[in-house]
Design an enzyme around this catalytic site. Sequence first.
Site, PDB file in Angstrom:
ATOM      1  N   HIS A   1       0.858  -1.185   0.000  1.00 40.73           N
ATOM      2  CA  HIS A   1       0.000   0.000   0.000  1.00 40.73           C
ATOM      3  C   HIS A   1       0.890   1.230   0.000  1.00 40.73           C
ATOM      4  O   HIS A   1       1.943   1.261   0.648  1.00 40.73           O
ATOM      5  CB  HIS A   1      -0.892   0.012   1.246  1.00 40.73           C
ATOM      6  CG  HIS A   1      -1.375   1.376   1.626  1.00 40.73           C
ATOM      7  ND1 HIS A   1      -0.770   2.128   2.615  1.00 40.73           N
ATOM      8  CD2 HIS A   1      -2.386   2.136   1.139  1.00 40.73           C
ATOM      9  CE1 HIS A   1      -1.396   3.287   2.728  1.00 40.73           C
ATOM     10  NE2 HIS A   1      -2.374   3.320   1.849  1.00 40.73           N
TER      11      HIS A   1
ATOM     12  N   ASN B   1       0.350   5.751  -0.352  1.00 40.47           N
ATOM     13  CA  ASN B   1      -0.416   6.925  -0.746  1.00 40.47           C
ATOM     14  C   ASN B   1       0.330   8.190  -0.358  1.00 40.47           C
ATOM     15  O   ASN B   1       1.135   8.200   0.577  1.00 40.47           O
ATOM     16  CB  ASN B   1      -1.838   6.912  -0.160  1.00 40.47           C
ATOM     17  CG  ASN B   1      -1.877   7.371   1.287  1.00 40.47           C
ATOM     18  OD1 ASN B   1      -1.917   8.566   1.568  1.00 40.47           O
ATOM     19  ND2 ASN B   1      -1.873   6.417   2.212  1.00 40.47           N
TER      20      ASN B   1
ATOM     21  N   HIS C   1      -8.678  -5.817  16.854  1.00 43.77           N
ATOM     22  CA  HIS C   1      -9.494  -6.975  17.205  1.00 43.77           C
ATOM     23  C   HIS C   1      -8.766  -8.290  16.935  1.00 43.77           C
ATOM     24  O   HIS C   1      -9.141  -9.332  17.473  1.00 43.77           O
ATOM     25  CB  HIS C   1     -10.847  -6.950  16.477  1.00 43.77           C
ATOM     26  CG  HIS C   1     -10.757  -7.043  14.988  1.00 43.77           C
ATOM     27  ND1 HIS C   1     -10.622  -5.940  14.173  1.00 43.77           N
ATOM     28  CD2 HIS C   1     -10.801  -8.120  14.149  1.00 43.77           C
ATOM     29  CE1 HIS C   1     -10.588  -6.319  12.913  1.00 43.77           C
ATOM     30  NE2 HIS C   1     -10.689  -7.638  12.863  1.00 43.77           N
TER      31      HIS C   1
ATOM     32  N   ASN D   1     -15.883   8.219  -5.293  1.00 43.03           N
ATOM     33  CA  ASN D   1     -16.311   7.106  -6.129  1.00 43.03           C
ATOM     34  C   ASN D   1     -16.165   5.789  -5.363  1.00 43.03           C
ATOM     35  O   ASN D   1     -15.066   5.447  -4.907  1.00 43.03           O
ATOM     36  CB  ASN D   1     -15.460   7.084  -7.408  1.00 43.03           C
ATOM     37  CG  ASN D   1     -15.820   5.942  -8.321  1.00 43.03           C
ATOM     38  OD1 ASN D   1     -15.274   4.858  -8.191  1.00 43.03           O
ATOM     39  ND2 ASN D   1     -16.725   6.185  -9.245  1.00 43.03           N
TER      40      ASN D   1
END
Length: 280
Positions: free
Chosen positions: A118, A120, A181, A265
């Site tokens: 990942h 960004n 969790h 979107n």
Amino acid sequence: MIDLDPQQAAARHWFESLRDRICAEFEAIEREAGSDASFEYTPWDRIDPSGEPGGGGVRGVMTGKVFEKVGVNVSTVGGTFEGDFAKSIHGAGEDPRFFATGISLVAHMTNPHVPAVHMNCRFLNTTKRWFGGGGDLNPPLPIAEDTADFHATMKAACDAHDPAHYPRFKEWAETYFYIPHRKVSRGVGGIFFDHLDGDFETNFAFTRDVGEAFLEAYPRIVRRRMDTPFTAADEAQMLEWRGRYAEFNLVYDRGTLFGLKTGGNIDAILMSLPPRATWS
């Protein structure tokens, strides 16, 4: 399209140029594997709750031989936050107007020995202006050499600007990319930074170097591992790990929440979800 000032236009242009170079490199890897896969680009427009044009973006997705699914999105949006969501955004508590431009990338790989990833980078404006972003490696079957390579490249990008950046942003990634969790980390980390709201040129230069570091490190790791043989058990481990990745993105990820809360979107927002996953 919304009007951009010089800083906003510069950030948008660079995010789009980084997208173009990353996608070209990923397509080159597919060619090396004997695949003709390429990105399909879908533009989208956003209408602000006020009814005014609210910007938009382009969703890019490729499914190939090496990249089972990779999404590279760019967007430039602006308008007004609705309701109490503004209070959760840096600098928007008293004035809900905002602007955001950025690039977001998630790759899920066919071979379990190639880590998912990942990345960004983003530039946001409220009553404050700041950069944020980072990158983290998510291998189903961690390999120490790849983890060290990714971290070393990110550290070099950080150290070129401030020796304090890497330890701080590495720890931030470890805290942020954690699944409470499950009580496990999402992957083997990387860096994460946010709210860099000092000098624009300084912070923009750092953000660019983070993007360049990703483009240097990740394709190298993919090429190193993409031909490694794998077993059915390896693939089962990958699919199980993807389930945890999906849980994080749907429950905790700020980017997912920001996109949904600002009328982005849906397909672009949820492109981070893997094409296949299992829960046992």
